[in-house]
Motif scaffolding. Structure first.
Motif, PDB file in Angstrom:
ATOM      1  N   VAL A  75       0.941  -1.250   0.084  1.00 30.37           N
ATOM      2  CA  VAL A  75       0.031  -0.062   0.102  1.00 30.37           C
ATOM      3  C   VAL A  75       0.715   1.263   0.074  1.00 30.37           C
ATOM      4  N   ILE A  76       0.746   2.131  -0.969  1.00 28.35           N
ATOM      5  CA  ILE A  76       1.214   3.470  -0.811  1.00 28.35           C
ATOM      6  C   ILE A  76       0.139   4.517  -0.703  1.00 28.35           C
ATOM      7  N   ILE A  77       0.455   5.330   0.174  1.00 25.54           N
ATOM      8  CA  ILE A  77      -0.396   6.375   0.682  1.00 25.54           C
ATOM      9  C   ILE A  77       0.097   7.853   0.339  1.00 25.54           C
ATOM     10  N   LYS A  78      -0.716   8.578  -0.391  1.00 27.84           N
ATOM     11  CA  LYS A  78      -0.522  10.244  -0.511  1.00 27.84           C
ATOM     12  C   LYS A  78      -1.708  10.807   0.058  1.00 27.84           C
ATOM     13  N   THR A  79      -1.233  12.132   0.248  1.00 24.25           N
ATOM     14  CA  THR A  79      -2.269  13.246   0.530  1.00 24.25           C
ATOM     15  C   THR A  79      -2.648  13.783  -0.349  1.00 24.25           C
ATOM     16  N   VAL A  80      -3.918  14.620  -0.494  1.00 28.18           N
ATOM     17  CA  VAL A  80      -4.267  15.350  -1.525  1.00 28.18           C
ATOM     18  C   VAL A  80      -3.384  16.388  -1.993  1.00 28.18           C
ATOM     19  N   ASN A  84      -1.799  16.545  -6.181  1.00 24.23           N
ATOM     20  CA  ASN A  84      -2.000  17.927  -6.652  1.00 24.23           C
ATOM     21  C   ASN A  84      -0.515  18.107  -7.205  1.00 24.23           C
ATOM     22  N   GLU A  85       0.457  17.792  -6.341  1.00 23.10           N
ATOM     23  CA  GLU A  85       1.913  17.946  -6.808  1.00 23.10           C
ATOM     24  C   GLU A  85       2.429  17.172  -8.211  1.00 23.10           C
ATOM     25  N   ILE A  86       1.917  16.274  -7.699  1.00 25.04           N
ATOM     26  CA  ILE A  86       2.390  14.822  -8.618  1.00 25.04           C
ATOM     27  C   ILE A  86       1.611  15.329 -10.032  1.00 25.04           C
ATOM     28  N   ILE A  87       0.437  15.816 -10.080  1.00 20.74           N
ATOM     29  CA  ILE A  87      -0.170  16.183 -11.258  1.00 20.74           C
ATOM     30  C   ILE A  87       0.391  17.453 -11.964  1.00 20.74           C
ATOM     31  N   ASN A  88       0.419  18.349 -10.990  1.00 22.21           N
ATOM     32  CA  ASN A  88       1.174  19.545 -11.485  1.00 22.21           C
ATOM     33  C   ASN A  88       2.508  19.684 -12.216  1.00 22.21           C
ATOM     34  N   GLN A  89       3.283  18.772 -11.721  1.00 20.45           N
ATOM     35  CA  GLN A  89       4.711  18.426 -11.969  1.00 20.45           C
ATOM     36  C   GLN A  89       4.937  17.736 -13.025  1.00 20.45           C
ATOM     37  N   ASN A  90       3.769  16.988 -13.502  1.00 20.88           N
ATOM     38  CA  ASN A  90       3.679  16.167 -14.672  1.00 20.88           C
ATOM     39  C   ASN A  90       4.429  16.941 -15.954  1.00 20.88           C
ATOM     40  N   PRO A  91       5.697  16.387 -16.395  1.00 22.30           N
ATOM     41  CA  PRO A  91       6.226  16.836 -17.507  1.00 22.30           C
ATOM     42  C   PRO A  91       5.527  16.560 -19.055  1.00 22.30           C
ATOM     43  N   PHE A  92       4.616  15.550 -18.994  1.00 21.62           N
ATOM     44  CA  PHE A  92       4.044  15.189 -20.176  1.00 21.62           C
ATOM     45  C   PHE A  92       2.643  15.489 -20.407  1.00 21.62           C
ATOM     46  N   ILE A  93       2.434  16.821 -20.901  1.00 23.53           N
ATOM     47  CA  ILE A  93       1.097  17.546 -20.614  1.00 23.53           C
ATOM     48  C   ILE A  93       0.456  17.596 -21.870  1.00 23.53           C
TER      49      ILE A  93
END
Length: 179
Positions: A75-80, A84-93
Motif C-alpha cells: 500500500v502506498i498512501i498519498k495526501t491530496v 496535486n503536486e504529482i499532477i502539476n509537476q507532470n512533464p507530459f502535458i
C-alpha cells in the motif's frame, strides 16, 4: 481530519488476488477510516483519518488487508497535496497524449538509491519516455502501457523499490473524489 488516497498494488489482476471493493470499504470503516470511497477495481481508496503519518496508515491498511484476505498487498498512501503536486509537476502535458491514455504515474514507496537512479537514467526504451522525481516516475508510452517495456515490474526491479502505476484519468478522478 486529513484526506488520504491509498494505492493498492497488484490486486484484481487476471482474476488473482481478488479484493472486492465493497469488502475493502467495510474493512476500512472497521479501521475507523472515514468517508471511505473506492474507485475502480485496481485498488484506489479515498478516505479521511486523524492519523497524520502516511507510513503508519500504509502499515495499518497492509496488515489488515493481509489478515482479512490472506495475502500481502503493498500500500502506498498519498495526501491530496501530494496528488496535486504529482499532477502539476507532470512533464507530459500534451492533451493529445493524455486523451489517448499515454500518460502514467508510477508511485514509489521510497526515493530510490542514487546509484540506481544514475544507472536507470542511462537506459532508453523505444517509444517510451520517463522522468523520475522523488517518489514518482512520470511515464509516457507512445504505444500505450500494455505494450510498454518500461512498466511497473521493470521499475521495481531496476530501482529496488515497491511501485504501483495509475493513468492520468485515474489520478484526476481521485483528486475529484477528495473534494
Amino acid at each position: 481530519m486529513n484526506t488520504y488516497i491509498a494505492f493498492l498494488r497488484g490486486i484484481n489482476v487476471s482474476g488473482k488476488r481478488k479484493v472486492p471493493m465493497v469488502e475493502l470499504r467495510i474493512l476500512c470503516e472497521r479501521l475507523k477510516l472515514q468517508d471511505v470511497k473506492t474507485y475502480i477495481q485496481s485498488g484506489n481508496i479515498v478516505f479521511k483519518s486523524s492519523l497524520v503519518q502516511t507510513e503508519e496508515l500504509e502499515d495499518l491498511l497492509s496488515n489488515e488487508i493481509e489478515k482479512y484476505f490472506g495475502f500481502e498487498v503493498p500500500v502506498i498512501i498519498k495526501t491530496v497535496d501530494d496528488l496535486n503536486e504529482i499532477i502539476n509537476q507532470n512533464p507530459f502535458i500534451s492533451q493529445e497524449d493524455i486523451e489517448a491514455n499515454k500518460v502514467y504515474f508510477v508511485l514509489l514507496n521510497k526515493i530510490p538509491a542514487n546509484e540506481l537512479l544514475v544507472k536507470f537514467n542511462t537506459e532508453t526504451f523505444k517509444n517510451e519516455e520517463c522522468s523520475i522525481v522523488d517518489t514518482r516516475v512520470y511515464l509516457k508510452c507512445a504505444l500505450g502501457y500494455g505494450k510498454a517495456k518500461l512498466n511497473n515490474n521493470l521499475i521495481e526491479r531496476k530501482l529496488k523499490v515497491l511501485a504501483t502505476t495509475r493513468n492520468y484519468r485515474t489520478m484526476n478522478k481521485l483528486i475529484e473524489l477528495c473534494n
